[in-house]
Design a protein around this motif. Sequence first.
Motif, mmCIF file in Angstrom:
data_model
loop_
_atom_site.group_PDB
_atom_site.id
_atom_site.type_symbol
_atom_site.label_atom_id
_atom_site.label_comp_id
_atom_site.label_asym_id
_atom_site.label_seq_id
_atom_site.Cartn_x
_atom_site.Cartn_y
_atom_site.Cartn_z
ATOM 1 N N LEU A 1 9.368 3.991 -23.955
ATOM 2 C CA LEU A 1 8.728 4.607 -22.792
ATOM 3 C C LEU A 1 8.809 3.685 -21.578
ATOM 4 N N SER A 2 8.770 2.381 -21.796
ATOM 5 C CA SER A 2 8.891 1.453 -20.669
ATOM 6 C C SER A 2 10.280 1.521 -20.044
ATOM 7 N N ALA A 3 11.311 1.789 -20.873
ATOM 8 C CA ALA A 3 12.670 1.908 -20.334
ATOM 9 C C ALA A 3 12.786 3.113 -19.404
ATOM 10 N N LEU A 4 12.040 4.171 -19.700
ATOM 11 C CA LEU A 4 12.048 5.339 -18.813
ATOM 12 C C LEU A 4 11.524 4.959 -17.440
ATOM 13 N N GLU A 5 10.457 4.161 -17.417
ATOM 14 C CA GLU A 5 9.905 3.731 -16.128
ATOM 15 C C GLU A 5 10.894 2.839 -15.387
ATOM 16 N N HIS A 6 11.498 1.868 -16.102
ATOM 17 C CA HIS A 6 12.442 0.960 -15.448
ATOM 18 C C HIS A 6 13.636 1.731 -14.883
ATOM 19 N N TYR A 7 14.173 2.686 -15.653
ATOM 20 C CA TYR A 7 15.340 3.434 -15.193
ATOM 21 C C TYR A 7 14.987 4.291 -13.980
ATOM 22 N N THR A 8 13.809 4.914 -14.012
ATOM 23 C CA THR A 8 13.398 5.753 -12.886
ATOM 24 C C THR A 8 13.245 4.918 -11.616
ATOM 25 N N TYR A 9 12.735 3.708 -11.775
ATOM 26 C CA TYR A 9 12.586 2.827 -10.613
ATOM 27 C C TYR A 9 13.952 2.393 -10.096
ATOM 28 N N CYS A 10 14.828 1.940 -11.011
ATOM 29 C CA CYS A 10 16.166 1.493 -10.618
ATOM 30 C C CYS A 10 17.033 1.376 -11.860
ATOM 31 N N PRO A 11 18.104 2.163 -11.980
ATOM 32 C CA PRO A 11 18.975 2.079 -13.154
ATOM 33 C C PRO A 11 19.544 0.678 -13.385
ATOM 34 N N ARG A 12 19.843 -0.051 -12.308
ATOM 35 C CA ARG A 12 20.364 -1.401 -12.487
ATOM 36 C C ARG A 12 19.304 -2.325 -13.091
ATOM 37 N N GLN A 13 18.064 -2.191 -12.633
ATOM 38 C CA GLN A 13 16.985 -2.991 -13.214
ATOM 39 C C GLN A 13 16.879 -2.733 -14.713
ATOM 40 N N CYS A 14 16.957 -1.458 -15.097
ATOM 41 C CA CYS A 14 16.893 -1.093 -16.514
ATOM 42 C C CYS A 14 18.041 -1.728 -17.287
ATOM 43 N N GLY A 15 19.243 -1.705 -16.723
ATOM 44 C CA GLY A 15 20.394 -2.298 -17.389
ATOM 45 C C GLY A 15 20.257 -3.797 -17.548
ATOM 46 N N LEU A 16 19.759 -4.473 -16.536
ATOM 47 C CA LEU A 16 19.570 -5.922 -16.625
ATOM 48 C C LEU A 16 18.591 -6.272 -17.740
ATOM 49 N N ILE A 17 17.557 -5.468 -17.892
ATOM 50 C CA ILE A 17 16.553 -5.733 -18.923
ATOM 51 C C ILE A 17 17.087 -5.417 -20.313
ATOM 52 N N LEU A 18 17.698 -4.235 -20.476
ATOM 53 C CA LEU A 18 18.113 -3.791 -21.803
ATOM 54 C C LEU A 18 19.422 -4.428 -22.269
ATOM 55 N N LEU A 19 20.373 -4.619 -21.358
ATOM 56 C CA LEU A 19 21.698 -5.088 -21.753
ATOM 57 C C LEU A 19 21.874 -6.593 -21.601
ATOM 58 N N GLU A 20 21.161 -7.177 -20.661
ATOM 59 C CA GLU A 20 21.339 -8.612 -20.408
ATOM 60 C C GLU A 20 20.093 -9.418 -20.735
#
Length: 223
Positions: free
Chosen positions: A19-38
């Motif tokens: 559920l936190s990833a949904l919030e991060h992606y909605t705010y900024c897809p790049r932010q979500c990618g940095l958190i999940l992938l890097e």
Amino acid sequence: MSGDLNAQGGERDLLQVSLSALEHYTYCPRQCGLILLEDSFTDDAATVRGTLLHQHVDTPGNRGRGAVRTVHALPVWHDGHGLTGICDTVELHADGTVLPVEHKSGRYHPAGPADVQVAAQAMCLEHMFKTPVAEAAVYSGTDRRRHTVLVDAALRTRVLQTANAVRDLLGAAHTLAPPATDSRCRRCSMATGCMPKLLAATGRYQQALNDLYVIDTTQDDDE
């Protein structure tokens, strides 16, 4: 977009999305990618305030107050939609109403990322308690009050679309390039590592690479 929205659930095996990833992606897809992938995350004053707030509300347990029982740090999931996470607070009312309450330290932004996150919580609670959850709430530490969120069809569709977008991001295993900088970047704790002003200006970024890696074509291959 990967597949359909899986509105009926159970149609295909879904990669679980937090559920936190949904919030991060909605705010900024790049932010979500940095958190999940890097595995990249940087704290600032705002995120520290949020952490301290959640340390207070996320202590597991439940307590009663009149006709309302309040449960903290409740794990939730929806197998059909591939969602999983933890609710800060869930209120169980005597009339059968189930109300998820997401706590945020900052100011509330209507139709923002917090709405998507708390709506996903509501959908998970519906699945678990087998009862409709038509409303949710976001408590803003800055505003010092709750904001009611109507979990309607449009918001539910947005949750599922965002979940599929996160799966696409994970499947591609490639962090998205930053968009043009805007007010989100000023509020983002990860702006320094993201470098949006440099990377969004692709011409400047390419020139920086060219300046850094200069190929000397005058060297003799036989040397």
